[in-house]
Design a protein around this motif. Structure first.
Motif: not given
Lengths: 300, 295
Positions: A126-128, A177-178, A229-232
């Protein structure tokens, strides 16, 4: 559906807003400027321009690039779409392949070493920054090991390996990240599902652990995950925009950024529109998938 | 008329003591949050003290080009002989400032819109929600890229662009909180006492709606920092003369096969800061009891 149609309409409406000013700021003499304005039809009222552009887009005509060869924007975009789509698809597959097992393992063995490890890697993912991961991958696999090409894109027609070897690094950069987001979601939603009454029923029926997890828990746990998933998808798209630029893949993201650098206003407009359309469409598909997975939801 | 006949509505003051102890227990237990606070604290200190700590001028070019990490240049130098450590240190200022400023802006205006929409309903709600839905059709980062493309690069533009991109998240959360809260008895009680709408919104509803907003704000700071880094990386950032993490990476990109430190360290800085903020956000989520699905 009506809401989406309205949305798409307003979306297009917003796009031809202000870049006229930004574009003109860079062009030369006042005469050249006048000529350019007339050639582009920018002397006409905004509403007229908008109408022309809007009706054009509906017929698949995005206007012509105003930089260099005056290539039609539609052609540029058509060239870019397969690249971005392959990239997005591969990133998505990588993300799911990592996230689903990781999420299940960390939910079923809560607080075990595996769970802590998954959660730690999820935080890292998430942070990379995706472009940084891309650079690190290039340093390792292209510059030092020389296993993979550092830049460019090869179409599928050049062979599967050619295509794959050019895409795998950017896809990992975007997909990491996903997958972190999805793994975390699967974990928390699995944990909730495992507490449910029907899981106790399943256990008392004497079902095996695997059947319980895969047939009873996972489908129910996936329902909230699908929404995320939709938002991502937004992350996937933004990732593609940045990472394509690292690997010089002439997809939509590269086209968009080059368009901005060249102040090529029709290209920017078309690319932003297409990227957003892709985003809205994928969210629509997610909504429909929702009904497939959860029979309680019906769209009339 | 006096307040004596009614229970005082639970405002921030009455809720606070309970929360404070909860904060303490969560942060005392959570190793990740402690790590986050420590690392973030170090970076904040570094940003403030950059003028004193920085061993070299971040833009000073020397003939000592592309030399690796050493005692003289802690993290090596770039293709123009500039000291990488000094550049990253100064970049911390921009990154943290952009992160906090954008989220501050997005929070104030987003919450304002959300509270107005939720509290008044009707046509105000309709107009605001139309706008929010419209913005939803674009991925946040694309909004920011587009705004910077239209209005040009520069610190202020980058901040406004990222803030605008985040506006809808805050508005949506604030609205949904207000919609539930305004049915609560303490709001009726405040209304019966004849308080103005403004006072009810600011003093009674908002303090009770803060938990998910605070969590969202923390998460957004990390996204804002990533967003700023991505924008500078693409050449759409603050400016080419200001060392920002994204720009340092973008400058160093062409040389990574010979100078790996140019590719590794600036990104490591971004990751450490974002990781720390994510750790803290996670602990806050626990402490404030906000469900992941609320956001």
């Amino acid at each position: 559906m009506l809401a989406v149609a309205t949305l798409v309409f307003f979306m297009i409406r917003l796009v031809p807003g202000d870049p006229i000013g930004a574009m003109l700021a860079d062009s030369g003499s006042p005469e050249a400027r006048e000529a350019l304005i007339r050639r582009l039809g920018l002397d006409q009222p905004l509403i007229v321009q908008f109408w022309k552009w809007f009706t054009g887009v509906l017929q698949g005509d995005f206007g012509a690039s105003i930089y260099g060869s005056n290539q039609p924007v539609a052609d540029i975009l058509m060239n870019a779409i397969p690249k971005t789509l392959s990239l997005a698809l591969l990133s998505f597959i990588i993300a799911i392949v990592i996230a689903v097992p990781a999420g299940i393992i960390s939910a079923t063995r809560k607080n075990s070493a595996a769970d802590v490890g998954v959660s730690f890697f999820a935080f890292l993912g998430l942070s990379m920054p995706d472009f940084w991961l891309a650079i690190i991958l290039i340093i390792i696999f292209a510059a030092n090991l020389q296993w993979l090409p550092a830049i460019g894109y090869a179409p599928l027609s050049d062979g599967v390996w050619e295509w794959f070897s050019h895409l795998i690094m950017p896809a990992i950069a975007i997909g990491t990240g996903f997958s972190a987001i999805i793994a975390r979601m699967i974990r928390s939603s699995m944990l909730e599902v495992l507490q449910a009454d029907y899981m106790r029923t399943a256990a008392s029926k004497g079902l095996t652990q695997n059947v319980m997890l895969l047939r009873h828990a996972l489908p129910n746990a996936l329902i909230p995950v699908i929404t995320v998933i939709g938002i991502a998808f937004a992350l996937l798209i933004s990732g593609a925009v940045v990472v394509e630029n690292v690997f010089s893949i002439k997809g939509l993201g590269r086209v968009l950024i080059q368009g901005i650098q060249n102040r090529d206003y029709p290209v920017v407009q078309g690319a932003v529109l297409l990227v957003s359309a892709f985003f809205v469409l994928s969210n629509l598909i997610v909504d429909l998938l929702y009904a497939v997975i959860d029979p309680r939801i019906r769209y009339s | 008329m006096s307040d004596v006949t009614l229970d005082p509505p639970p405002t921030a003051e009455t809720v606070a003591p309970k929360r404070k102890s909860r904060f303490r227990t969560v942060f005392a237990r959570d190793r990740k949050a402690q790590f986050g606070l420590a690392v973030l604290g170090l970076f904040i200190l570094g940003a403030i003290l950059a003028p004193f700590l920085s061993p070299y001028d971040p833009n000073e070019m020397t003939l000592n080009m592309m030399s690796g990490p050493s005692g003289e240049n802690l993290l090596g130098t770039d293709d123009l002989g500039r000291d990488l450590f000094s550049r990253i240190l100064w970049g911390t200022q921009i990154s943290l400032f952009v992160g906090v400023a954008t989220v501050g802006l997005a929070l104030v205006f987003g919450v304002l819109l959300g509270v107005l929409a939720g509290y008044y309903g009707g046509w105000i709600d309709m107009i605001i929600m139309r706008y929010i839905d419209l913005q939803w059709a674009f991925p946040n980062f694309i909004i920011a890229v587009y705004l910077v493309a239209v209005f040009g690069t520069g610190l202020l533009n980058v901040i406004v662009a990222i803030a605008l991109a985040f506006l809808d998240d805050f508005a949506r959360i604030a609205r949904s909180m207000v919609l539930t809260l305004k049915e609560e008895q303490f709001v009726d009680a405040a209304r019966v006492q004849g308080f103005s709408d403004m006072r009810i919104m600011l003093r009674h509803i908002l303090p009770n709606a803060m938990a998910p907003i605070i969590v969202q704000a923390t998460v957004s700071v990390s996204y804002a920092i990533l967003g700023e880094a991505s924008l500078s990386f693409l050449g759409l950032g603050v400016s080419v003369d200001t060392p920002t993490w994204g720009l340092i990476l973008s400058d160093g990109r062409s040389f990574i096969s010979r100078a790996w430190w140019l590719g590794v360290f600036p990104g490591l800085a971004i990751m450490l800061v974002v990781l720390s903020i994510n750790f803290i956000g996670d602990a806050l989520r626990d402490a404030l009891d906000v469900r992941e699905t609320d956001i």
